[in-house]
Design an enzyme around this catalytic site. Structure first.
Site, PDB file in Angstrom:
ATOM      1  N   GLU A   1     -52.722 -81.052 -44.293  1.00  0.00           N
ATOM      2  CA  GLU A   1     -52.696 -79.636 -44.672  1.00  0.00           C
ATOM      3  C   GLU A   1     -54.139 -79.176 -44.867  1.00  0.00           C
ATOM      4  OE1 GLU A   1     -50.055 -78.829 -47.972  1.00  0.00           O
ATOM      5  OE2 GLU A   1     -48.461 -79.952 -47.003  1.00  0.00           O
TER       6      GLU A   1
ATOM      7  N   LYS B   1     -55.495 -79.796 -52.752  1.00  0.00           N
ATOM      8  CA  LYS B   1     -56.780 -79.972 -52.077  1.00  0.00           C
ATOM      9  C   LYS B   1     -57.209 -78.616 -51.525  1.00  0.00           C
ATOM     10  CE  LYS B   1     -55.013 -81.449 -47.573  1.00  0.00           C
ATOM     11  NZ  LYS B   1     -55.182 -82.434 -46.532  1.00  0.00           N
TER      12      LYS B   1
ATOM     13  N   GLU C   1     -45.658 -87.597 -38.172  1.00  0.00           N
ATOM     14  CA  GLU C   1     -46.715 -86.584 -38.110  1.00  0.00           C
ATOM     15  C   GLU C   1     -47.856 -86.972 -39.049  1.00  0.00           C
ATOM     16  OE1 GLU C   1     -47.248 -84.036 -36.031  1.00  0.00           O
ATOM     17  OE2 GLU C   1     -49.130 -84.159 -37.115  1.00  0.00           O
TER      18      GLU C   1
ATOM     19  N   CYS D   1     -47.277 -85.539 -49.853  1.00  0.00           N
ATOM     20  CA  CYS D   1     -47.096 -86.762 -49.054  1.00  0.00           C
ATOM     21  C   CYS D   1     -47.470 -88.060 -49.770  1.00  0.00           C
ATOM     22  CB  CYS D   1     -47.889 -86.636 -47.758  1.00  0.00           C
ATOM     23  SG  CYS D   1     -47.203 -85.376 -46.684  1.00  0.00           S
TER      24      CYS D   1
ATOM     25  N   LYS E   1     -45.212 -89.323 -52.792  1.00  0.00           N
ATOM     26  CA  LYS E   1     -43.828 -89.671 -52.436  1.00  0.00           C
ATOM     27  C   LYS E   1     -43.783 -90.818 -51.416  1.00  0.00           C
ATOM     28  CE  LYS E   1     -42.501 -86.492 -48.687  1.00  0.00           C
ATOM     29  NZ  LYS E   1     -42.447 -87.448 -47.587  1.00  0.00           N
TER      30      LYS E   1
ATOM     31  N   ARG F   1     -47.754 -78.958 -54.537  1.00  0.00           N
ATOM     32  CA  ARG F   1     -46.808 -80.040 -54.826  1.00  0.00           C
ATOM     33  C   ARG F   1     -47.573 -81.275 -55.321  1.00  0.00           C
ATOM     34  NH1 ARG F   1     -43.190 -79.764 -49.384  1.00  0.00           N
ATOM     35  NH2 ARG F   1     -45.194 -79.197 -48.492  1.00  0.00           N
TER      36      ARG F   1
ATOM     37  N   GLY G   1     -62.058 -88.962 -57.765  1.00  0.00           N
ATOM     38  CA  GLY G   1     -61.647 -87.635 -58.242  1.00  0.00           C
ATOM     39  C   GLY G   1     -60.640 -87.741 -59.352  1.00  0.00           C
TER      40      GLY G   1
HETATM   41  N1  LIG Z   1     -46.870 -81.451 -45.461  1.00  0.00           N
HETATM   42  C1  LIG Z   1     -47.582 -82.372 -44.833  1.00  0.00           C
HETATM   43  O1  LIG Z   1     -48.814 -82.359 -44.858  1.00  0.00           O
HETATM   44  C2  LIG Z   1     -46.903 -83.451 -44.051  1.00  0.00           C
HETATM   45  C3  LIG Z   1     -47.645 -84.224 -43.156  1.00  0.00           C
HETATM   46  C4  LIG Z   1     -47.004 -85.209 -42.433  1.00  0.00           C
HETATM   47  C5  LIG Z   1     -45.638 -85.426 -42.603  1.00  0.00           C
HETATM   48  N2  LIG Z   1     -44.926 -84.669 -43.491  1.00  0.00           N
HETATM   49  C6  LIG Z   1     -43.491 -84.900 -43.607  1.00  0.00           C
HETATM   50  O2  LIG Z   1     -42.802 -83.893 -42.889  1.00  0.00           O
HETATM   51  C7  LIG Z   1     -41.570 -83.565 -43.543  1.00  0.00           C
HETATM   52  C8  LIG Z   1     -41.536 -82.080 -43.848  1.00  0.00           C
HETATM   53  O3  LIG Z   1     -42.588 -81.790 -44.747  1.00  0.00           O
HETATM   54  P1  LIG Z   1     -43.053 -80.290 -45.056  1.00  0.00           P
HETATM   55  O4  LIG Z   1     -44.256 -80.419 -45.927  1.00  0.00           O
HETATM   56  O5  LIG Z   1     -43.140 -79.537 -43.789  1.00  0.00           O
HETATM   57  O6  LIG Z   1     -41.793 -79.789 -45.902  1.00  0.00           O
HETATM   58  P2  LIG Z   1     -41.459 -78.295 -46.373  1.00  0.00           P
HETATM   59  O7  LIG Z   1     -40.717 -78.440 -47.629  1.00  0.00           O
HETATM   60  O8  LIG Z   1     -42.705 -77.470 -46.314  1.00  0.00           O
HETATM   61  O9  LIG Z   1     -40.480 -77.732 -45.234  1.00  0.00           O
HETATM   62  C9  LIG Z   1     -39.186 -78.153 -45.024  1.00  0.00           C
HETATM   63  C10 LIG Z   1     -38.364 -76.985 -44.513  1.00  0.00           C
HETATM   64  O10 LIG Z   1     -37.064 -77.461 -44.148  1.00  0.00           O
HETATM   65  C11 LIG Z   1     -36.133 -76.450 -44.480  1.00  0.00           C
HETATM   66  N3  LIG Z   1     -34.774 -77.006 -44.495  1.00  0.00           N
HETATM   67  C12 LIG Z   1     -34.163 -77.733 -45.456  1.00  0.00           C
HETATM   68  N4  LIG Z   1     -32.913 -78.056 -45.067  1.00  0.00           N
HETATM   69  C13 LIG Z   1     -32.721 -77.513 -43.851  1.00  0.00           C
HETATM   70  C14 LIG Z   1     -31.639 -77.504 -42.939  1.00  0.00           C
HETATM   71  N5  LIG Z   1     -30.494 -78.106 -43.198  1.00  0.00           N
HETATM   72  N6  LIG Z   1     -31.804 -76.822 -41.771  1.00  0.00           N
HETATM   73  C15 LIG Z   1     -32.953 -76.196 -41.496  1.00  0.00           C
HETATM   74  N7  LIG Z   1     -34.025 -76.183 -42.313  1.00  0.00           N
HETATM   75  C16 LIG Z   1     -33.905 -76.840 -43.478  1.00  0.00           C
HETATM   76  C17 LIG Z   1     -36.632 -75.900 -45.792  1.00  0.00           C
HETATM   77  O11 LIG Z   1     -36.091 -74.615 -46.062  1.00  0.00           O
HETATM   78  C18 LIG Z   1     -38.149 -75.867 -45.535  1.00  0.00           C
HETATM   79  O12 LIG Z   1     -38.564 -74.639 -44.998  1.00  0.00           O
HETATM   80  C19 LIG Z   1     -41.500 -84.456 -44.775  1.00  0.00           C
HETATM   81  O13 LIG Z   1     -40.797 -85.614 -44.455  1.00  0.00           O
HETATM   82  C20 LIG Z   1     -42.971 -84.799 -45.017  1.00  0.00           C
HETATM   83  O14 LIG Z   1     -43.106 -86.025 -45.684  1.00  0.00           O
HETATM   84  C21 LIG Z   1     -45.539 -83.679 -44.209  1.00  0.00           C
END
Ligand SMILES: NC(=O)c1ccc[n+]([C@@H]2O[C@H](COP(=O)([O-])OP(=O)(O)OC[C@H]3O[C@@H](n4cnc5c(N)ncnc54)[C@H](O)[C@@H]3O)[C@@H](O)[C@H]2O)c1
Length: 443
Positions: free
Chosen positions: A154, A323, A150, A262, A265, A330, A255
């Site tokens: 955000e 941002k 993805e 993201c 990590k 985070r 900045g």
């Molecule tokens: N946040 C971003 O902008 C972004 C963009 C691209 C990719 N990603 C990637 O997407 C992934 C998710 O990121 P995020 O920011 O949405 O994380 P997040 O922490 O916001 O959400 C993760 C969710 O998963 C839930 N969860 C944990 N264990 C679970 C389980 N066993 N069953 C069901 N739900 C469970 C948590 O309660 C939480 O609500 C990561 O790998 C991240 O690197 C994030």
């Protein structure tokens, strides 16, 4: 189609809602019972522009559901997205325990053919690991594991998801490829490509994208720091290089270092992948080092002005989110800056349009929060601008002056025009630009 999204965070909730918006029936699963209950009651648990309207419409029209019941969601779905956390482990590698735990759970539940899609950001080889966990209980004929990283940002997540620059899909299965192509067809009507590739390349694409963007940021931060040393203005330099089509205008703003859930990590995880592959990825190590020191520049500027100890001083912070347009803190540079200020004995008064609740959960009552950006300035020794929310771009400078002890602004986002700050008689120190000292200070 019937879809399950496992993990309803920033990515899962946006993906699930947008898939529902294009007519699919989506069940979003999360282990956080409280969060699921709030969503079932119609509450959107995160701040993301444009999400509320889509969330409400699709929930009301019965296309978007929330549950803690993985079993139920899987039985009623043909495609299962994993949007689970992949936080950095102690050695920097992505922690795959959430993803592999759900893979184990799925191996107990799946009865007929399902497509399991890794949407989490996961290192090369993860899809194979997920498959081997599924294989513990299931025959390979019952599933395909697809990588579909993805790229949403955000703050602009809905727009990015509905109109992605590209969709990357890693799979060798024709059956999965056909389904994924149909699922994403409504999102690529303007000709933006769906790029099919092998699974490992898809996994690497996500890390390469984020590591490259982080590299651009660290590079510009280095250029900015050098500009300060040699008397150049990084704003001119940025425009001068950005108009070159080979370089492009975006992601050239210096900045206070990159943050968020993201970039930090993912850069670490890619560096760990390189170490494991016995490849010396020198640029990445520098990108990380530069980012650590960039988060220290604002406090260093304060110490240059006020002396090493900041004990007894008070500083106002505008911007806590990593941002604008998000409540996500985070790895936000603001956290590091605030911690350094507290460590050196200073008081901190903070304002952010959306991220104060999350920051309160982090710092508790160690800092003060204000619901008015100008009230936060009252009796402070300086204002630090950390996040470039629109509301900070053209503030009431007279009001700033009236509230601060002395008119001092340290700007980590280069929001204000230098000549204007000179005319307004501020002490104004930004990133990679000339320092304005248009006022006699009493330090
Ligand atoms: N946040 C971003 O902008 C972004 C963009 C691209 C990719 N990603 C990637 O997407 C992934 C998710 O990121 P995020 O920011 O949405 O994380 P997040 O922490 O916001 O959400 C993760 C969710 O998963 C839930 N969860 C944990 N264990 C679970 C389980 N066993 N069953 C069901 N739900 C469970 C948590 O309660 C939480 O609500 C990561 O790998 C991240 O690197 C994030």
């Amino acid at each position: 189609m019937n879809i399950a999204v496992v993990g309803t965070g920033y990515v899962g909730l946006v993906s699930g809602t947008c898939f529902a918006e294009t007519g699919n029936r989506v069940i979003c699963v999360d282990i956080d019972k409280d969060k699921v209950e709030r969503m079932q009651a119609g509450e959107v648990p995160i701040y993301e522009p444009g999400l509320e309207v889509l969330f409400a419409r699709n929930a009301e029209q019965g296309r978007l559901h929330f549950s803690t019941d993985l079993n139920f969601a899987v039985q009623h779905s043909e495609i299962i997205f994993l949007a689970l956390p992949t936080p950095p482990g102690e050695d920097g590698a992505a922690d795959l325990s959430y993803v592999l735990k759900v893979a184990d759970d799925l191996s107990e539940i799946i009865e007929d053919y399902k497509i399991i899609v890794d949407k989490s950001t996961v290192p090369v080889g993860t899809a194979e690991k997920v498959a081997s966990h599924l294989n513990k209980k299931l025959s390979s004929a019952l599933f395909d594991v697809v990588s579909n990283p993805e790229f949403l940002r955000e703050g602009a997540a809905i727009e990015d998801f509905l109109k992605p620059d590209r969709v990357v899909i890693g799979t060798n299965s024709d059956r999965a490829k056909k389904k994924m192509k149909r699922l994403y067809a409504p999102f690529v009507r303007q000709g933006n490509p769906i790029i099919f590739m092998d699974v490992r390349s898809a996994e690497m694409t996500k890390y390469a994208a984020n590591a490259y963007l982080a590299t651009r940021i660290s590079f510009m931060n280095e250029i900015a720091n050098l500009c300060e040393q040699v008397g150049a203005d990084v704003d001119f330099v940025r425009r001068g290089i950005g108009s070159d089509h080979r370089i492009g205008k975006r992601f050239l703003f210096p900045g206070v270092g990159y943050g968020g859930s993201c970039f930090p990590k993912d850069v670490k995880a890619l560096a760990k992948t390189a170490i494991d592959a016995q490849y010396d990825f020198r640029i990445l190590n520098s990108v990380m080092q530069v980012n650590v020191s960039q988060k220290e520049i604002m406090v260093k500027k304060l110490q240059k002005l006020f002396g090493q100890s900041l004990a007894g001083r008070s500083f106002a912070i505008w911007g806590l989110a990593f941002k604008p347009n998000t409540d996500d803190i985070r790895e936000a540079p603001a956290l590091k800056i605030i911690q350094s200020l507290l460590d050196s004995g200073a008081n901190v008064k903070a304002y952010d349009p959306e991220a104060m609740e999350n920051t309160k959960a982090h710092f508790g009552d160690k800092i003060e929060f204000y619901s008015d950006q100008y009230e936060a300035l009252h009796d402070c020794d300086a204002l630090l601008v950390i996040t470039e929310w629109s509301v900070f771009r053209t503030p009431d400078f007279e009001n700033i002056k009236k509230n601060l002890k002395q008119p001092i602004i340290i700007d980590g986002r280069n929001l204000y025009d230098l000549r204007m700050m000179e005319e307004l008689a501020f002490y104004y120190d930004s990133v990679g630009r000339q320092k304005i000292a248009a006022v006699d200070l009493e330090i």
